[in-house]
Design a protein around this motif. Structure first.
Motif, short mmCIF file in Angstrom:
data_model
loop_
_atom_site.label_atom_id
_atom_site.label_comp_id
_atom_site.label_asym_id
_atom_site.label_seq_id
_atom_site.Cartn_x
_atom_site.Cartn_y
_atom_site.Cartn_z
N ALA A 49 0.48 -1.25 0.67
CA ALA A 49 0.11 -0.03 -0.01
C ALA A 49 0.30 1.45 -0.42
CB ALA A 49 -1.00 0.03 1.45
N SER A 50 1.90 0.85 0.81
CA SER A 50 2.93 2.13 0.70
C SER A 50 3.62 2.71 -0.35
CB SER A 50 3.67 2.22 1.92
OG SER A 50 3.59 2.02 3.30
N ILE A 51 4.10 1.62 -1.53
CA ILE A 51 4.54 1.98 -2.27
C ILE A 51 3.83 2.29 -3.43
CG2 ILE A 51 5.45 0.92 -4.69
CD1 ILE A 51 6.54 -1.64 -2.63
N ALA A 52 2.37 1.83 -3.44
CA ALA A 52 0.95 2.07 -4.15
C ALA A 52 1.12 3.50 -3.57
CB ALA A 52 0.19 1.69 -4.45
N ALA A 53 0.20 4.18 -2.74
CA ALA A 53 0.30 5.76 -2.30
C ALA A 53 2.08 6.41 -2.82
CB ALA A 53 0.72 5.59 -0.96
N LEU A 54 2.69 6.11 -2.93
CA LEU A 54 3.95 7.12 -3.50
C LEU A 54 3.68 7.09 -4.73
CD1 LEU A 54 6.36 8.73 -2.50
CD2 LEU A 54 7.92 6.39 -2.79
N VAL A 55 3.35 6.19 -5.64
CA VAL A 55 3.52 5.97 -6.74
C VAL A 55 2.38 6.94 -7.53
CG1 VAL A 55 5.13 4.72 -7.34
CG2 VAL A 55 2.27 4.43 -7.55
N LEU A 56 1.36 7.26 -7.09
CA LEU A 56 0.26 8.09 -6.78
C LEU A 56 0.36 9.41 -6.32
CD1 LEU A 56 -3.00 8.10 -7.78
CD2 LEU A 56 -3.86 7.37 -5.21
N PHE A 57 0.46 9.91 -5.48
CA PHE A 57 1.64 10.42 -4.55
C PHE A 57 2.40 11.46 -6.19
CE2 PHE A 57 4.78 13.39 -2.80
CZ PHE A 57 4.41 14.07 -2.24
N VAL A 58 3.11 10.87 -6.37
CA VAL A 58 3.71 11.47 -7.61
C VAL A 58 3.25 11.84 -8.27
CG1 VAL A 58 5.91 11.01 -9.22
CG2 VAL A 58 5.94 10.35 -7.13
N GLN A 59 2.35 11.07 -9.05
CA GLN A 59 1.26 11.37 -10.23
C GLN A 59 0.33 12.75 -10.14
OE1 GLN A 59 1.03 10.88 -13.14
NE2 GLN A 59 -0.61 10.81 -13.97
N LEU A 60 -0.16 13.17 -8.71
CA LEU A 60 -0.93 14.09 -8.07
C LEU A 60 -0.01 15.25 -8.21
CD1 LEU A 60 -2.67 11.76 -5.74
CD2 LEU A 60 -3.94 12.79 -7.43
N LEU A 61 1.06 14.68 -7.87
CA LEU A 61 2.04 16.31 -7.90
C LEU A 61 2.30 16.08 -8.75
CD1 LEU A 61 3.89 17.82 -6.15
CD2 LEU A 61 5.22 16.33 -6.98
N LEU A 62 2.63 15.99 -9.63
CA LEU A 62 2.64 16.20 -10.90
C LEU A 62 1.43 17.01 -11.79
CD1 LEU A 62 4.70 13.16 -12.33
CD2 LEU A 62 5.69 15.89 -12.45
N GLY A 63 0.21 16.29 -11.61
CA GLY A 63 -0.71 16.55 -12.20
C GLY A 63 -1.61 17.81 -11.44
N ALA A 64 -1.08 18.28 -9.91
CA ALA A 64 -1.37 20.15 -9.37
C ALA A 64 0.08 20.91 -10.68
CB ALA A 64 -0.25 19.85 -8.45
N TRP A 65 1.25 20.40 -10.55
CA TRP A 65 2.07 21.27 -11.27
C TRP A 65 1.47 21.56 -12.57
CZ3 TRP A 65 7.27 19.09 -9.87
CH2 TRP A 65 7.37 19.15 -8.41
N VAL A 66 1.00 20.67 -13.64
CA VAL A 66 -0.02 20.75 -14.66
C VAL A 66 -1.29 22.08 -14.92
CG1 VAL A 66 -1.20 19.46 -16.11
CG2 VAL A 66 1.25 18.74 -15.84
N ALA A 67 -1.65 21.26 -13.69
CA ALA A 67 -2.52 22.34 -13.77
C ALA A 67 -2.23 23.42 -12.98
CB ALA A 67 -3.62 22.08 -12.62
N GLY A 68 -1.44 24.09 -12.46
CA GLY A 68 -0.74 25.16 -12.29
C GLY A 68 0.19 26.47 -13.68
N LEU A 69 0.61 25.29 -13.84
CA LEU A 69 1.45 26.11 -14.99
C LEU A 69 0.38 25.61 -16.22
CD1 LEU A 69 5.19 24.55 -14.18
CD2 LEU A 69 4.35 27.24 -14.25
N ASN A 70 -0.73 25.69 -16.56
CA ASN A 70 -1.31 25.80 -17.48
C ASN A 70 -0.97 24.23 -18.82
OD1 ASN A 70 -3.39 27.28 -16.62
ND2 ASN A 70 -2.11 28.79 -17.12
N ALA A 71 -0.24 23.38 -18.19
CA ALA A 71 0.43 22.80 -19.45
C ALA A 71 -0.51 21.58 -19.59
CB ALA A 71 1.69 21.95 -18.03
N GLY A 72 -1.56 21.07 -19.07
CA GLY A 72 -2.21 20.84 -20.46
C GLY A 72 -2.64 21.35 -21.38
N LEU A 73 -2.65 22.58 -21.72
CA LEU A 73 -2.58 22.69 -23.08
C LEU A 73 -1.39 22.50 -23.96
CD1 LEU A 73 -4.93 26.32 -22.00
CD2 LEU A 73 -5.90 24.60 -23.25
N ALA A 74 -0.39 22.18 -23.70
CA ALA A 74 0.62 21.97 -23.96
C ALA A 74 0.80 21.40 -25.03
CB ALA A 74 2.02 21.83 -22.94
N SER A 75 -0.16 20.19 -25.55
CA SER A 75 -0.71 19.42 -26.37
C SER A 75 -2.20 18.95 -26.31
CB SER A 75 0.34 17.87 -26.48
OG SER A 75 -0.07 17.29 -27.35
#
Length: 315
Positions: free
Chosen positions: A176-202
């Motif tokens: 569960a810890s490993i699953a939570a860690l990889v999910l945390f990284v994805q959520l962090l990346l998603g937040a940065w994508v949102a904050g930089l409007n990077a969803g519009l990059a492609s």
């Protein structure tokens, strides 16, 4: 709350209220003069001077974005009261089980911190010529919310098990810890994508700019690019999703012989989340799809916490 937060971000409403007034801010402007006063405060921001002002924002347009930020803050206050008042009641009645007082107070404080982090996020976009909030503060705001959500679910499940058969609190297992860690990284990346409007990059998938790895600015080093370059962040977010998928599938398979319903829930939600992410990209970040993507992300945190709790009870 997650949905309204997503709409607030996607409609660029977050900087419409330039002050933090926890008590008096509950009441929105009630007169034309009050509305004009708020609009004038917003007109002093870099976002208005550089983006919305030149685009021709009217008072009616301002009222629209003001509503979403005000409603988001109001919901935060309501949630705080919905937790704090019953907590105080059960505390006075002596009905909080032994060992849970500190945890429940910690959850309440996380909620309070969430409000503080939200203001720091807004304040980061009010200085100088800034036209957006800091994507770092946005990620802190979002991840604190999701961590609080997971903590609420975990605590509710612990209390439910305690009431049913006196079971001790669940433990966090290695899987569960490993699953939570990889999910945390994805959520962090998603937040940065949102904050930089990077969803519009492609707006294409699986390729970006006709290639797997897009061109990005690496002049200041790879680590800097990983934190600031919208093209590289978009790339990392779309492909780390499959690392998160693998981690969650492992968690789901470990759950299958124990609680098949939790296994099915994790498989289903992570699959829907990936499809929503692809659809969001290919539609140029359509509002309803982007909000659905964020809400499903929160749901994924919820089912992951549920699954992790089940495994932890058998540890």
């Amino acid at each position: 709350m997650v949905a309204v937060g997503g709409i607030t971000r996607l409609t660029e409403s977050g900087l419409s209220i330039t002050e933090w007034q926890p008590i008096t801010g509950t009441i929105p402007p009630l007169s034309d003069a009050a509305w004009m006063a708020e609009f004038e405060k917003y007109q002093a921001t870099g976002e208005y001077r550089n983006v919305t002002g030149p685009a021709g924002m009217t008072l009616a347009d301002f009222k629209f974005i003001f509503f979403w930020e005000w409603f988001h803050r109001l919901l935060g206050r309501v949630i705080g009261l919905a937790f704090a008042l019953p907590l105080a009641w059960f505390w006075v009645k002596g009905q909080i089980p032994k060992g849970y007082k500190i945890r429940l107070v910690a959850l309440l404080m996380l909620g309070a911190m969430q409000g503080v982090f939200g203001w720091f996020m807004v304040r980061s976009g009010l200085s100088g010529e800034m036209t957006d909030v800091s994507h770092f503060w946005l990620s802190i705001h979002l991840l604190t919310a999701l961590f609080t959500l997971a903590g609420l679910i975990w605590t509710a499940l612990d209390l439910k098990a305690l009431g049913r058969d006196g079971s001790p609190p669940s433990r966090l297992t290695t899987v569960a810890s490993i699953a939570a860690l990889v999910l945390f990284v994805q959520l962090l990346l998603g937040a940065w994508v949102a904050g930089l409007n990077a969803g519009l990059a492609s707006d294409s998938w699986p390729l970006m700019q006709g290639r797997i790895v897009p061109e990005y600015d690496g002049s200041r080093g790879l680590l800097h690019a990983m934190a600031f370059d919208p093209y590289l962040l978009h790339f990392l977010h779309r492909w780390w999703a499959f690392v998160a998928l693998a981690g969650l599938v492992v968690l789901a398979r470990a759950l299958r012989p124990v609680r098949r319903s939790a296994s099915v829930a994790i498989h289903s939600v992570v699959g829907v989340q990936i499809l929503l992410g692809i659809a969001t990209v290919m539609t140029g970040v359509a509002l309803w799809l982007a909000v659905a993507h964020q809400v499903t992300g929160a749901l994924l945190v919820g089912v992951t916490a549920w699954g992790a709790h089940i495994l932890g009870r058998r540890a």
